[in-house]
Design an enzyme around this catalytic site. Structure first.
Site, PDB file in Angstrom:
ATOM      1  CD  GLU A 156      69.680   6.103  78.725  1.00 38.87           C
ATOM      2  OE1 GLU A 156      70.202   6.255  77.679  1.00 38.87           O
ATOM      3  OE2 GLU A 156      69.261   7.560  79.191  1.00 38.87           O
ATOM      4  CE1 TYR A 208      69.807  10.530  74.865  1.00 33.47           C
ATOM      5  CE2 TYR A 208      70.030   8.332  74.132  1.00 33.47           C
ATOM      6  CZ  TYR A 208      69.614   9.159  75.237  1.00 33.47           C
ATOM      7  OH  TYR A 208      69.206   8.961  76.623  1.00 33.47           O
TER       8      TYR A 208
HETATM    9  C1  HEM Z   1      69.782  14.632  75.881  1.00 31.16           C
HETATM   10  C2  HEM Z   1      68.369  13.916  75.493  1.00 31.16           C
HETATM   11  C3  HEM Z   1      67.160  13.483  76.887  1.00 31.16           C
HETATM   12  C4  HEM Z   1      67.112  14.292  77.650  1.00 31.16           C
HETATM   13  C5  HEM Z   1      67.769  15.208  78.522  1.00 31.16           C
HETATM   14  C6  HEM Z   1      65.466  13.229  78.306  1.00 31.16           C
HETATM   15  C7  HEM Z   1      65.269  14.098  79.330  1.00 31.16           C
HETATM   16  C8  HEM Z   1      64.314  12.963  79.666  1.00 31.16           C
HETATM   17  C9  HEM Z   1      63.485  13.856  80.946  1.00 31.16           C
HETATM   18  C10 HEM Z   1      63.924  14.473  82.280  1.00 31.16           C
HETATM   19  C11 HEM Z   1      62.234  12.238  81.081  1.00 31.16           C
HETATM   20  C12 HEM Z   1      61.691  12.129  81.991  1.00 31.16           C
HETATM   21  C13 HEM Z   1      62.053  11.772  83.050  1.00 31.16           C
HETATM   22  C14 HEM Z   1      60.741  11.588  84.357  1.00 31.16           C
HETATM   23  O1  HEM Z   1      59.650  11.218  84.784  1.00 31.16           O
HETATM   24  O2  HEM Z   1      61.716  11.096  85.875  1.00 31.16           O
HETATM   25  C15 HEM Z   1      62.436  11.183  80.011  1.00 31.16           C
HETATM   26  C16 HEM Z   1      61.636  10.415  80.400  1.00 31.16           C
HETATM   27  C17 HEM Z   1      61.166   9.924  78.823  1.00 31.16           C
HETATM   28  N1  HEM Z   1      62.673  10.006  77.700  1.00 31.16           N
HETATM   29 FE1  HEM Z   1      64.125  11.050  77.483  1.00 31.16          FE
HETATM   30  N2  HEM Z   1      65.355  12.601  77.383  1.00 31.16           N
HETATM   31  C18 HEM Z   1      66.436  12.608  76.255  1.00 31.16           C
HETATM   32  C19 HEM Z   1      66.219  10.977  75.408  1.00 31.16           C
HETATM   33  C20 HEM Z   1      65.526  10.127  75.279  1.00 31.16           C
HETATM   34  C21 HEM Z   1      65.780   9.865  73.749  1.00 31.16           C
HETATM   35  C22 HEM Z   1      66.424   9.395  72.843  1.00 31.16           C
HETATM   36  C23 HEM Z   1      64.520   8.852  74.078  1.00 31.16           C
HETATM   37  C24 HEM Z   1      64.168   7.690  73.009  1.00 31.16           C
HETATM   38  C25 HEM Z   1      62.607   8.060  71.726  1.00 31.16           C
HETATM   39  C26 HEM Z   1      63.556   8.914  75.721  1.00 31.16           C
HETATM   40  C27 HEM Z   1      62.331   8.942  75.538  1.00 31.16           C
HETATM   41  C28 HEM Z   1      62.089   8.967  77.174  1.00 31.16           C
HETATM   42  C29 HEM Z   1      60.813   8.150  77.475  1.00 31.16           C
HETATM   43  C30 HEM Z   1      60.073   7.077  76.666  1.00 31.16           C
HETATM   44  C31 HEM Z   1      60.692   8.613  79.042  1.00 31.16           C
HETATM   45  C32 HEM Z   1      59.541   8.929  79.318  1.00 31.16           C
HETATM   46  C33 HEM Z   1      58.351   9.044  78.997  1.00 31.16           C
HETATM   47  C34 HEM Z   1      56.906   8.707  80.046  1.00 31.16           C
HETATM   48  O3  HEM Z   1      56.931   8.945  81.197  1.00 31.16           O
HETATM   49  O4  HEM Z   1      55.645   8.233  78.895  1.00 31.16           O
HETATM   50  N3  HEM Z   1      64.605  10.029  75.685  1.00 31.16           N
HETATM   51  N4  HEM Z   1      63.399  12.022  79.414  1.00 31.16           N
END
Ligand code: HEM
Ligand SMILES: Cc1cc2nc3c(=O)[nH]c(=O)nc-3n(C[C@H](O)[C@H](O)[C@H](O)COP(=O)(O)OP(=O)(O)OC[C@H]3O[C@@H](n4cnc5c(N)ncnc54)[C@H](O)[C@@H]3O)c2cc1C
Length: 393
Positions: free
Chosen positions: A138, A95
């Site tokens: 999580e 994060y």
């Molecule tokens: C407050 C922080 C964060 C927010 C608001 C956020 C938000 C999101 C959202 C809206 C999605 C798309 C969900 C979907 O498609 O249903 C997503 C996917 C994802 N997030 Fe986050 N995220 C955060 C932090 C992180 C962190 C720290 C990581 C790790 C490095 C991360 C890794 C990912 C990955 C790997 C995906 C899927 C990507 C893909 O489909 O290729 N996120 N996140």
């Protein structure tokens, strides 16, 4: 706790994010993936290239900024993000990396005059609040997965005990824990995370579980994508006796308890979660209308199995629609799935539960047809085989 001043500054940035949100997240991903190779394996490069992932994150950030006074309004979005994160094993220590890159991107895209130190401090506090919320939610899911019988945390090695060709494009892999231990149940419709190292590079992907829980093994069914890294590797290299690393099942596209007639409407490889839903629901005697669309018989997987189930279970109706049938191929309809055809195939009483999945244009079409046919919107469920996005209607 966010101060009133922080909240006001974040909310003031909403109009800017609404116009430039995607540019911001595109820039953010460029910084993060360029400078932090350790988080690169989690992200699917194809989703970056199509712009879907930056769009999904932009949407998440915007929703958050809009609802900063009432975080509970984010409800369903938080659940969706949590499940996606858990399925790919996002960890608390990642994060701060995302936070630092996001703040830098805000500064560089909006410029120092708009993104002042004060604005950035407000965003830093707001990000921390959201990060704490997600990390907590999580951890609850990770702990629940690990503590259930046959559950685990992180990766677990599974042996490919059977490999079955289902169509010209789809191969199933039956996976059994290599440690010989018990295997956790899952909710029909859920998917696993797969971690692979291909040519020295780590990659992660999601695959729906395509058979109901049975306590022994999981089945995934993978379509070979043209130029697809993981699907190509699975089709070409992975054979019976090999092992694959899995993260535990996750996902919210699950069969909700109900006694209403059930419509499962799928296209192509989108059939996979519907298969586990169907298998799980058949013993209950609930009426099921299973509608599947494929280009032609060569790429139509599981037809014999479904015909066999329909022969055994009178409450199951099975319909097939081919968009490009080859000579002498039999289908219940030809062309794209029309509203009239769908109307014929659904029960006359539209108080039913519908679950649908396939390519995005197919899902937009089905969503529109269902609405026009009077199926209540709250009873229509769908998921994307990639980052969530809007279904234009
Ligand atoms: C407050 C922080 C964060 C927010 C608001 C956020 C938000 C999101 C959202 C809206 C999605 C798309 C969900 C979907 O498609 O249903 C997503 C996917 C994802 N997030 Fe986050 N995220 C955060 C932090 C992180 C962190 C720290 C990581 C790790 C490095 C991360 C890794 C990912 C990955 C790997 C995906 C899927 C990507 C893909 O489909 O290729 N996120 N996140
Ligand atoms: C919840 C969920 C469930 C899923 N369930 C299933 C399932 O049951 N069965 C199934 O088969 N799939 C499923 N998927 C999809 C799966 O996760 C993979 O996305 C799919 O197998 C393709 O991965 P790949 O590595 O083979 O292709 P990728 O390497 O990711 O490539 C996909 C496409 O993008 C193109 N591409 C890749 N990189 C770039 C780039 N940099 N620029 C431009 N184009 C690029 C490739 O040529 C290819 O056409 C699911 C996905 C999700 C999110």
């Amino acid at each position: 706790m966010l101060s009133a001043q922080h909240r006001a500054l974040v909310k003031a940035t909403v109009p800017l994010l609404e116009t430039g949100g995607e540019a911001l997240t595109q820039h953010f991903y460029r910084i993060m993936l360029g400078e932090h190779p350790e988080v690169r394996p989690l992200f699917n490069q194809a989703h970056q290239a199509s712009g879907d992932q930056p769009r999904a994150l932009a949407n998440g950030v915007l929703m958050y900024a809009r609802h900063i006074d009432r975080l509970e309004a984010l409800g369903p979005l938080v659940g969706q993000i949590v499940q996606k994160h858990v399925s790919l094993q996002v960890l608390p220590e990642q994060y701060p990396i995302v936070g630092a890159c996001l703040l830098r991107a805000i500064r560089e895209v909006l410029g120092e005059e708009v993104a002042t130190d004060e604005v950035l401090a407000a965003w830093a506090a707001a990000y921390q609040q959201l990060a704490d919320l997600l990390i907590g939610a999580e951890e609850e899911v990770y702990a629940a997965s690990a503590s259930q019988p046959g559950g685990w945390r992180g990766t677990r090695s599974f042996e490919v005990v059977r490999r079955v060709r289902e169509s010209d494009e789809i191969v199933s892999f039956h996976l059994r824990p290599a440690d010989g231990g018990a295997l956790a149940d899952f909710l029909p419709g859920q998917y696993i995370g797969l971690r692979l190292v291909i040519d020295g590079e780590e990659v992660r992907r999601n695959y729906s579980l395509s058979a109901a829980p049975n306590g022994r093994d999981y089945r995934i069914s993978v379509k070979r994508e043209a130029g697809g890294k993981v699907s190509g590797h699975l089709h070409e290299q992975v054979k019976e006796g090999d092992c694959l690393e899995l993260f535990p099942p996750a996902g919210e596209f699950v069969l909700r308890p109900s006694r209403k007639p059930l419509a499962l409407i799928t296209a192509g490889v989108g059939i996979t979660p519907a298969l586990s839903m169907l298998e799980a629901v058949l013993p209950s005697g609930r009426p099921v209308h299973f509608i599947h669309c494929a280009r032609h018989a060569g790429v139509h997987a599981f037809r014999d199995w479904l015909d066999g189930q329909a022969a055994k279970h009178p409450q199951l109706r099975h319909y097939v629609c081919y968009s490009e049938p080859r000579p002498d191929e039999r289908a219940d309809a030809v062309g794209l799935l029309s509203r009239e055809r769908l109307a014929d195939w659904l029960p006359a009483e539209r108080d039913l539960d519908a679950y649908f999945l396939g390519p995005k244009p197919f899902m937009a079409l089905v969503k529109r047809h269902l609405r026009e046919l009077g199926v209540p919107e709250g009873q229509c469920h769908y998921e994307f085989f990639g980052p969530a996005s809007a279904l234009d209607n």
